[in-house]
Design a protein around this motif. Sequence first.
Motif, mmCIF file in Angstrom:
data_model
loop_
_atom_site.group_PDB
_atom_site.id
_atom_site.type_symbol
_atom_site.label_atom_id
_atom_site.label_comp_id
_atom_site.label_asym_id
_atom_site.label_seq_id
_atom_site.Cartn_x
_atom_site.Cartn_y
_atom_site.Cartn_z
ATOM 1 N N ILE A 42 0.673 -1.054 0.219
ATOM 2 C CA ILE A 42 -0.184 0.033 -0.031
ATOM 3 C C ILE A 42 0.804 1.804 -0.467
ATOM 4 C CG2 ILE A 42 -1.680 1.221 1.680
ATOM 5 C CD1 ILE A 42 -2.699 -1.677 2.362
ATOM 6 N N PHE A 43 1.933 1.284 1.027
ATOM 7 C CA PHE A 43 2.814 2.600 0.706
ATOM 8 C C PHE A 43 3.564 2.506 -0.253
ATOM 9 C CE2 PHE A 43 1.129 2.955 5.374
ATOM 10 C CZ PHE A 43 2.062 3.652 5.733
ATOM 11 N N SER A 44 3.809 1.178 -1.083
ATOM 12 C CA SER A 44 4.782 1.522 -1.826
ATOM 13 C C SER A 44 4.101 2.128 -3.303
ATOM 14 C CB SER A 44 5.208 0.156 -2.347
ATOM 15 O OG SER A 44 5.865 -0.172 -1.643
ATOM 16 N N ILE A 45 2.761 1.708 -4.083
ATOM 17 C CA ILE A 45 2.213 1.659 -5.059
ATOM 18 C C ILE A 45 0.568 2.136 -5.232
ATOM 19 C CG2 ILE A 45 3.847 0.060 -6.622
ATOM 20 C CD1 ILE A 45 1.224 -1.695 -6.136
ATOM 21 N N GLY A 46 0.088 2.616 -3.512
ATOM 22 C CA GLY A 46 -1.168 2.863 -3.873
ATOM 23 C C GLY A 46 -1.468 4.248 -3.425
ATOM 24 N N TYR A 47 -2.834 4.816 -4.584
ATOM 25 C CA TYR A 47 -2.617 6.229 -4.588
ATOM 26 C C TYR A 47 -4.161 5.953 -4.426
ATOM 27 C CZ TYR A 47 -3.231 5.817 -9.578
ATOM 28 O OH TYR A 47 -3.932 5.557 -11.109
ATOM 29 N N ILE A 48 -4.718 7.592 -4.190
ATOM 30 C CA ILE A 48 -5.574 8.091 -3.831
ATOM 31 C C ILE A 48 -6.285 8.427 -5.561
ATOM 32 C CG2 ILE A 48 -8.024 9.523 -3.165
ATOM 33 C CD1 ILE A 48 -5.990 9.802 -0.640
ATOM 34 N N SER A 49 -7.242 8.096 -5.819
ATOM 35 C CA SER A 49 -8.615 8.742 -7.026
ATOM 36 C C SER A 49 -10.249 8.735 -7.300
ATOM 37 C CB SER A 49 -7.955 8.000 -8.329
ATOM 38 O OG SER A 49 -8.765 8.468 -8.961
ATOM 39 N N ARG A 50 -10.782 9.539 -7.220
ATOM 40 C CA ARG A 50 -12.404 9.626 -6.444
ATOM 41 C C ARG A 50 -12.383 9.058 -4.908
ATOM 42 N NH1 ARG A 50 -13.820 8.888 -12.977
ATOM 43 N NH2 ARG A 50 -13.155 11.039 -13.928
ATOM 44 N N GLY A 51 -11.533 9.208 -4.024
ATOM 45 C CA GLY A 51 -11.820 8.350 -2.833
ATOM 46 C C GLY A 51 -11.600 6.648 -2.852
ATOM 47 N N ARG A 52 -11.168 6.489 -3.840
ATOM 48 C CA ARG A 52 -10.932 5.120 -3.786
ATOM 49 C C ARG A 52 -9.431 4.789 -4.081
ATOM 50 N NH1 ARG A 52 -15.582 2.049 -5.418
ATOM 51 N NH2 ARG A 52 -14.190 0.209 -5.934
ATOM 52 N N LEU A 53 -9.181 3.644 -3.246
ATOM 53 C CA LEU A 53 -7.096 3.750 -3.418
ATOM 54 C C LEU A 53 -6.955 2.634 -4.566
ATOM 55 C CD1 LEU A 53 -4.868 3.839 -1.523
ATOM 56 C CD2 LEU A 53 -5.787 1.611 -0.231
ATOM 57 N N ILE A 54 -6.345 3.032 -5.146
ATOM 58 C CA ILE A 54 -6.418 2.574 -6.386
ATOM 59 C C ILE A 54 -4.449 1.732 -7.010
ATOM 60 C CG2 ILE A 54 -5.104 2.727 -9.597
ATOM 61 C CD1 ILE A 54 -8.641 3.897 -8.367
ATOM 62 N N PHE A 55 -4.570 0.328 -6.908
ATOM 63 C CA PHE A 55 -3.185 0.296 -7.360
ATOM 64 C C PHE A 55 -3.255 -0.373 -8.650
ATOM 65 C CE2 PHE A 55 -5.399 -0.763 -3.263
ATOM 66 C CZ PHE A 55 -4.293 -0.555 -2.207
ATOM 67 N N LYS A 56 -1.360 0.196 -9.514
ATOM 68 C CA LYS A 56 -1.463 -0.194 -9.717
ATOM 69 C C LYS A 56 0.341 -0.865 -10.940
ATOM 70 C CE LYS A 56 -3.875 3.771 -13.218
ATOM 71 N NZ LYS A 56 -4.115 4.422 -13.947
ATOM 72 N N SER A 105 -9.082 -1.643 -8.015
ATOM 73 C CA SER A 105 -9.293 -0.072 -7.587
ATOM 74 C C SER A 105 -10.640 -0.425 -6.124
ATOM 75 C CB SER A 105 -10.712 0.933 -8.326
ATOM 76 O OG SER A 105 -11.235 1.827 -7.618
ATOM 77 N N THR A 106 -10.211 0.384 -4.654
ATOM 78 C CA THR A 106 -10.806 -0.283 -4.306
ATOM 79 C C THR A 106 -10.789 0.896 -2.403
ATOM 80 O OG1 THR A 106 -10.612 -1.887 -1.887
ATOM 81 C CG2 THR A 106 -9.276 -0.735 -2.475
ATOM 82 N N ASN A 160 -9.501 2.315 4.915
ATOM 83 C CA ASN A 160 -9.358 3.313 5.861
ATOM 84 C C ASN A 160 -8.381 4.544 5.414
ATOM 85 O OD1 ASN A 160 -10.013 6.079 7.049
ATOM 86 N ND2 ASN A 160 -11.203 4.112 8.564
ATOM 87 N N ILE A 161 -9.082 5.358 4.347
ATOM 88 C CA ILE A 161 -7.666 6.118 4.119
ATOM 89 C C ILE A 161 -7.424 6.593 4.617
ATOM 90 C CG2 ILE A 161 -7.341 7.891 2.162
ATOM 91 C CD1 ILE A 161 -9.036 6.941 -0.035
ATOM 92 N N GLU A 162 -8.261 7.011 5.747
ATOM 93 C CA GLU A 162 -8.086 8.674 6.824
ATOM 94 C C GLU A 162 -7.195 7.524 8.199
ATOM 95 O OE1 GLU A 162 -7.952 11.928 6.716
ATOM 96 O OE2 GLU A 162 -8.675 11.297 4.534
ATOM 97 N N LYS A 163 -7.089 6.773 8.500
ATOM 98 C CA LYS A 163 -6.251 5.822 9.376
ATOM 99 C C LYS A 163 -4.973 5.341 9.114
ATOM 100 C CE LYS A 163 -6.655 1.225 11.565
ATOM 101 N NZ LYS A 163 -6.689 0.087 11.864
#
Length: 196
Positions: A10-24, A56-57, A61-64
Motif C-alpha cells: 500500500i505504501f509503495s504503489i497505492g494512490y487516491i483517485s475519486r475517493g478510492r485507493l488505486i493500485f497499478k 480499485s477499492t 480506511n484512507i484516513e487511518k
Amino acid sequence: MLNDYILGIIFSIGYISRGRLIFKNKNKYFLEQIQRVCGNNIYEQKDKNNVQYVLSTKYFNIEKLKSMGWSSRNSDIRQLPRLKQYGDFLRAYIELHSRFDYSTRYRSRQKKIKYKALRLRIYGNKILIRDINKILNIDASTTLKSPQNEKNNKTSCISYTSIDEIKSIFQYIEQNPCFNSFWEGIENKLRMPVIV
C-alpha cells in the motif's frame, strides 16, 4: 487481514483517485496480495503497449492510513508507518522499489584494472529512503549511506555495493509471502556478483 507486508505494498504503489485507493503494477502478484484482503477485481490496462494490472477499492480506511504516515504516491512527504518490526514491510517495499545493476570498480589505486560488481539500489521519497537507510543500518547491520537526491528534490536512492551488506539485507527481509521471481533474480545475481 492487513499485515505489514500488505501495508508495504500500500505504501509503495497505492494512490487516491475519486475517493478510492488505486493500485497499478506490471506484476499481478502485488495486486493479488491486496485482493486477498479487499476482494475487489483486478483488471488489465494497456499503457504504451505494456500491460499493467489495476485494482480499485474503497475497502481501506484512507484516513487511518494517513494517520500511519501514508500519503499518495506523488506527495512531497511520505513517512514510514510506526511498526514494531520492519522486515515484512520492507520486503514488499524493496521488491517493488529496488534494482540490481553492475557498477564499474577498480582493482588498483592507479585505476587501471576495471571490473563490474553487483550493486543494489533502493528508490523512493527522500524521507522514506532516509528512514529505510536507518532501519537497515540497525536491523541488517549495514553502514549508513549517503542518499543521492533526484532532480525533482522529492525522491532519492541509496546504493549498496558490499556483497555482505546486500546478503544481510535479504536475510533480514526474507520470509513469506514474497514475490518469487524477484527472489530468484537475487539468487542468480548473487551467484555472479562480479563480472571481470
